[in-house]
Design a protein around this motif. Structure first.
Motif, PDB file in Angstrom:
ATOM      1  N   SER A 195      23.200  31.661  34.209  1.00 11.83           N
ATOM      2  CA  SER A 195      22.657  32.804  34.933  1.00 11.83           C
ATOM      3  C   SER A 195      22.806  34.012  34.024  1.00 11.83           C
ATOM      4  O   SER A 195      23.222  33.884  32.860  1.00 11.83           O
ATOM      5  N   THR A 196      22.457  35.186  34.529  1.00 13.72           N
ATOM      6  CA  THR A 196      22.693  36.425  33.784  1.00 13.72           C
ATOM      7  C   THR A 196      23.540  37.361  34.622  1.00 13.72           C
ATOM      8  O   THR A 196      23.379  37.440  35.841  1.00 13.72           O
ATOM      9  N   VAL A 197      24.449  38.056  33.967  1.00 12.49           N
ATOM     10  CA  VAL A 197      25.289  39.064  34.603  1.00 12.49           C
ATOM     11  C   VAL A 197      25.366  40.256  33.660  1.00 12.49           C
ATOM     12  O   VAL A 197      25.751  40.104  32.489  1.00 12.49           O
ATOM     13  N   ASP A 198      24.977  41.435  34.149  1.00 12.24           N
ATOM     14  CA  ASP A 198      25.039  42.667  33.348  1.00 12.24           C
ATOM     15  C   ASP A 198      24.336  42.516  32.004  1.00 12.24           C
ATOM     16  O   ASP A 198      24.799  43.020  30.978  1.00 12.24           O
ATOM     17  N   GLY A 199      23.222  41.793  32.006  1.00 11.93           N
ATOM     18  CA  GLY A 199      22.440  41.668  30.790  1.00 11.93           C
ATOM     19  C   GLY A 199      22.891  40.578  29.850  1.00 11.93           C
ATOM     20  O   GLY A 199      22.314  40.421  28.762  1.00 11.93           O
ATOM     21  N   ASN A 200      23.910  39.792  30.220  1.00  8.82           N
ATOM     22  CA  ASN A 200      24.416  38.733  29.362  1.00  8.82           C
ATOM     23  C   ASN A 200      24.176  37.358  29.983  1.00  8.82           C
ATOM     24  O   ASN A 200      24.055  37.219  31.203  1.00  8.82           O
ATOM     25  N   ILE A 201      24.140  36.335  29.127  1.00  4.99           N
ATOM     26  CA  ILE A 201      23.990  34.950  29.563  1.00  4.99           C
ATOM     27  C   ILE A 201      25.372  34.401  29.910  1.00  4.99           C
ATOM     28  O   ILE A 201      26.307  34.485  29.106  1.00  4.99           O
ATOM     29  N   VAL A 202      25.480  33.837  31.114  1.00  2.00           N
ATOM     30  CA  VAL A 202      26.762  33.332  31.607  1.00  2.00           C
ATOM     31  C   VAL A 202      26.625  31.844  31.897  1.00  2.00           C
ATOM     32  O   VAL A 202      25.667  31.408  32.542  1.00  2.00           O
ATOM     33  N   LEU A 203      27.600  31.074  31.424  1.00  5.34           N
ATOM     34  CA  LEU A 203      27.654  29.632  31.637  1.00  5.34           C
ATOM     35  C   LEU A 203      28.711  29.324  32.689  1.00  5.34           C
ATOM     36  O   LEU A 203      29.842  29.803  32.602  1.00  5.34           O
ATOM     37  N   ARG A 204      28.345  28.541  33.709  1.00  6.59           N
ATOM     38  CA  ARG A 204      29.312  28.127  34.736  1.00  6.59           C
ATOM     39  C   ARG A 204      29.491  26.619  34.686  1.00  6.59           C
ATOM     40  O   ARG A 204      28.517  25.870  34.737  1.00  6.59           O
ATOM     41  N   SER A 205      30.728  26.184  34.581  1.00  2.51           N
ATOM     42  CA  SER A 205      31.033  24.767  34.496  1.00  2.51           C
ATOM     43  C   SER A 205      31.091  24.147  35.883  1.00  2.51           C
ATOM     44  O   SER A 205      31.724  24.694  36.792  1.00  2.51           O
ATOM     45  N   VAL A 206      30.447  23.003  36.058  1.00  2.62           N
ATOM     46  CA  VAL A 206      30.522  22.279  37.319  1.00  2.62           C
ATOM     47  C   VAL A 206      31.928  21.714  37.530  1.00  2.62           C
ATOM     48  O   VAL A 206      32.401  21.596  38.658  1.00  2.62           O
ATOM     49  N   THR A 241      33.496  30.458  34.737  1.00  2.00           N
ATOM     50  CA  THR A 241      32.379  30.957  33.944  1.00  2.00           C
ATOM     51  C   THR A 241      32.847  31.430  32.579  1.00  2.00           C
ATOM     52  O   THR A 241      34.016  31.788  32.383  1.00  2.00           O
ATOM     53  N   ALA A 242      31.900  31.434  31.646  1.00  2.01           N
ATOM     54  CA  ALA A 242      32.148  31.969  30.304  1.00  2.01           C
ATOM     55  C   ALA A 242      30.875  32.649  29.833  1.00  2.01           C
ATOM     56  O   ALA A 242      29.768  32.136  30.044  1.00  2.01           O
ATOM     57  N   ARG A 243      31.029  33.795  29.206  1.00  2.00           N
ATOM     58  CA  ARG A 243      29.862  34.516  28.692  1.00  2.00           C
ATOM     59  C   ARG A 243      29.467  33.951  27.335  1.00  2.00           C
ATOM     60  O   ARG A 243      30.289  33.860  26.425  1.00  2.00           O
ATOM     61  N   LEU A 244      28.199  33.575  27.230  1.00  2.00           N
ATOM     62  CA  LEU A 244      27.694  33.102  25.951  1.00  2.00           C
ATOM     63  C   LEU A 244      27.208  34.245  25.077  1.00  2.00           C
ATOM     64  O   LEU A 244      27.008  34.070  23.877  1.00  2.00           O
TER      65      LEU A 244
END
Length: 742
Positions: free
Chosen positions: A166-177, A182-185
């Motif tokens: 997804s995106t948060v504050d203009g950044n790409i965010v990865l969420r682990s199932v 989450t971690a910002r890419l």
């Protein structure tokens, strides 16, 4: 069914309240042997199970009463109604369904009829977002899009189902199932310099109705993203009035000839490797798009469209190094792509074969939109389609064929048929037969597809076909027993050039009497990116037109020259002249309809439109006072200088002065003699200023008009305000159109 306001109120929601069945939502078994679907109302819902090999159909559940009893025993819930207690179904196994009953998830064994409730997750796990269902369900987030407000979207899952982005504050965010963390890419994103990725409705993709977006690499190790630099782009103010104090928000809104956001393409490594920017040179004044990953997961096909839409280039990029090499390009004297398709939907007309060795390209170089096959050296292998008819769009490519929709029957040019062409070369095969608009939903293995078709007057019908078009069985025919109406009628008329055939649809009151006379109202759009006359049953643009007819009018919609889905020459009429086919063609159609039909009043007519339809409605009324007596412009896009959306058709204000000057409608205000209603939402930053300017221009010209403002409404109105708007429209036409003999 009743006419008048009761009929209007029911029709404004469409025909779903009167018609069931016909179009189905399929569930395909994982072993490729079965198709299941539901139909009917919630009170008496039924279901069918289809053997995909033989076409044999049977009730989904033989004993519905026993099933309902078993559901009650398993869940403790008593479902409403008397039919199948499910709104949606899926397959949990080859002969096992899964469905929701209230808050419970159940499985149904199709052989034994046994119903089992899946274990209920603990409330604390749901609250803490640790439950498996929460971790595996894509979450909503707000994403930005060109020119518009942020919109709600859902996270995009990886091919292996192990992560979401997804995106948060203009950044790409990865969420682990695995743990929901989450971690910002990316970390350098801001509202001014933001990252985005493509999104297509996952339901459409799953149903085979849209191509998957080009984000995740096939192995899930990389993500293709965009970095959008908005520095210097014009910001339109949006004022919110309903809180204690006013709030002003600014939205990036690229203007014609002004600074365009600069987009670069990047590949992110989910394992922490350094981001890679694809080497596209200076991307200023271009629209670069990720086209497709190759199966090796190490290369991408990239599409770049020049800002004026007259040159497109296709490149191959190395996702590890960012290096690119050109494959092929195309230039045209006019636009090569519909601007909205690329700008909003990343619908670029580029597809790869499953083995990744060839590319399919949509082009209108022959004067008609057709498919061309290229290899990865950029060499044209062959034309796949040809003739004086246009391809609509590609929906599936396998090892042997490309499957697509097309306007093949030029005796009925807006019918949409299903077809396929062999990649090895050969004749195009039409896979659908009946007149109308056809849509296909392919099974996951591509061996069968559902063909759903309709016309404005004929409700949907669905059949099952093999990939070669052979009919397997009937699936569903719409039940129209509750629909008391006078069916719409398709018609043809001649454009103002005296040669070109135009197609439209007329709508009538439910109690239409051809011996009486009725006022005529046109619903108009006229924008260059879509054809709007509804040639299928219950299409989006038919709702308002149906509803207005129930107030005692005959209404119609027609697509004039300068709109798509016909030849390139038909579409190119809009080039450098925004209204070239608008006023002359639409006024000519009105005159022909009135000469042709004795049930149409001799009085002048009304016209209503939204967005560019609002522009069209005003211009028709201002330029042809002999034809139009009353006009409604809703959320009208009046100012061609205000938006980048005009550039592909008009050029640029700096070089194409006459095109923009002639497209500007404000000077026409002084000659307006028709009654006029203007409506707009107060936070529609795209058209609110246009509406204010037009109102001021009319006031200074001494022209009375109504201005309906819709508080806190964007370009599309919510249900409450939409209902209010249409009540105002109904009252306006009731007051200003001569009603003739009724």
């Amino acid at each position: 069914m009743t006419t008048g306001h009761a009929g209007f109120d029911r029709f404004i929601e469409g025909l779903d309240a009167f018609v069931t069945g016909g179009a189905i939502l399929p569930a395909w078994s994982p072993d490729g042997k079965w198709l299941a679907f539901l139909e009917g109302t919630a009170e008496e819902r039924t279901g069918r199970l289809v053997d995909l090999e033989s076409g044999r159909t049977e009730p989904l559940v033989a004993d519905v009463a026993a099933l309902r009893k078993a559901v009650r025993a398993a869940t403790g819930q008593t479902p409403a109604g008397t039919g199948l207690p499910f709104e949606h179904i899926g397959f949990a196994g080859p002969r096992q369904l899964s469905a929701m009953v209230g808050s419970a998830t159940v499985t149904v064994d199709l052989d034994s009829g046994e119903v089992a409730e899946l274990p209920t997750e603990r409330p604390i796990d749901l609250h803490m977002e640790l439950a498996d269902s929460v971790r595996r369900t894509p979450k909503e987030f707000l994403r930005t899009a060109p020119l518009t407000d942020p919109i709600k979207a859902r996270e995009l899952g990886s091919p292996q189902g192990t992560a979401f982005v997804s995106t948060v504050d203009g950044n790409i965010v990865l969420r682990s199932v695995a743990d929901n963390r989450t971690a910002r890419l990316t970390t350098d994103g801001t509202p001014e310099h933001e990252y985005r990725f493509d999104l297509v409705d996952p339901q459409l993709t799953a149903l085979g109705m849209a191509f998957p977006v080009c984000n995740w690499s096939p192995d899930g190790s990389r993500i293709a993203v965009y970095r959008v630099d908005n520095e210097g782009v014009y910001q339109a103010p949006q004022v919110h009035h309903l809180k204690r104090g006013d709030e002003v928000v600014h939205r990036y809104f690229a203007q014609a000839g002004g600074r365009l956001e600069r987009t670069t393409l990047h590949v992110l490594d989910v394992y922490g490797g350094a981001p890679v920017e694809l080497d596209l040179g200076d991307t200023t004044d271009t629209y670069p798009v990720h086209g497709a990953w190759l199966p090796d997961g190490a290369h991408l096909v990239v599409f770049v469209l020049r800002r004026d839409c007259r040159r497109a280039e296709v490149l191959l990029a190395d996702a590890r190094t960012g290096q690119t090499r050109p494959l092929f390009s195309e230039e045209g004297e006019t636009f090569l792509r519909i601007h909205h398709d690329v700008y909003y939907g990343k619908k670029i007309g580029l597809f790869r074969t499953p083995d990744g060795t060839r590319l399919l390209w949509l082009s209108e170089r022959s004067g008609w939109k057709h498919l061309y096959l290229y290899d990865l050296e950029g060499t044209l292998i062959r034309w796949l389609t040809d003739g004086e008819w246009p391809v609509d769009y590609v929906h599936r490519v396998d090892d042997e064929y490309v499957y697509f929709t097309a306007h093949q029957d030029q005796t009925r040019p807006y019918d949409v048929h299903l077809a396929r062409a062999p990649l090895a070369g050969g004749s195009v095969e039409r896979l659908s037969e009946q007149p109308g608009v056809h849509a296909a939903i392919f099974s996951p293995n591509g061996e069968t597809f559902i063909d759903t078709f309709s016309t404005p007057a004929e409700a949907p019908r669905s059949v099952l076909r093999r990939a070669d078009g052979a009919l397997i069985c009937e699936l569903s025919t719409a039940d129209t027993s509750n629909l008391e109406w006078t069916p719409p009628q398709q018609f043809t008329a001649t454009a103002a050039d005296g040669e070109t055939e135009l197609w439209g649809v007329q709508f009538f009151p439910a109690d239409f009497d051809p011996t009486k006379q009725y006022p005529l109202i046109e619903y108009v759009y006229g924008g260059p990116q879509i054809a709007v006359a509804p040639h299928a049953f219950n299409s989006h643009f038919a709702k308002a037109v149906h509803a207005l007819a129930q107030l005692g009018y005959v209404t119609f919609v027609v697509d004039g020259r300068g709109t798509p889905e016909r030849s390139k020459a038909f579409h190119d009429v809009v080039t450098q002249d925004w209204a070239a086919g608008l006023v002359p063609d639409h006024a000519a159609v009105v005159e022909q309809l009135k000469q042709r039909h004795g049930y149409l009043s001799e009085a002048k007519v009304g016209v209503v439109g939204h967005s560019w339809g609002g522009y069209s409605a005003f211009r028709l009324a201002a330029e042809r006072p002999d034809v139009y007596a009353a006009a409604v412009s809703s959320a009208p896009g009046f100012d061609p200088y205000s938006s980048v959306l005009y550039e592909c058709y008009l050029g640029f204000p700096q070089t194409d002065h006459d095109a923009y000057r002639n497209a500007t409608p404000y000077p026409l205000a002084a000659q307006l003699s028709a009654e006029f209603l203007l409506a707009c939402g107060t936070i529609d930053h795209a058209t609110w200023t246009d509406s204010i300017k037009m109102s001021e221009t009319l006031i200074r010209a001494g022209k009375d008009h109504e201005f309906v403002l819709l508080p806190e409404q964007p370009h599309g109105y919510d249900a409450v305000h939409d209902s209010y708007f249409w009540r105002k429209v109904a009252a306006f036409f009731r007051a200003h159109l001569q009603e003739g003999n009724r």
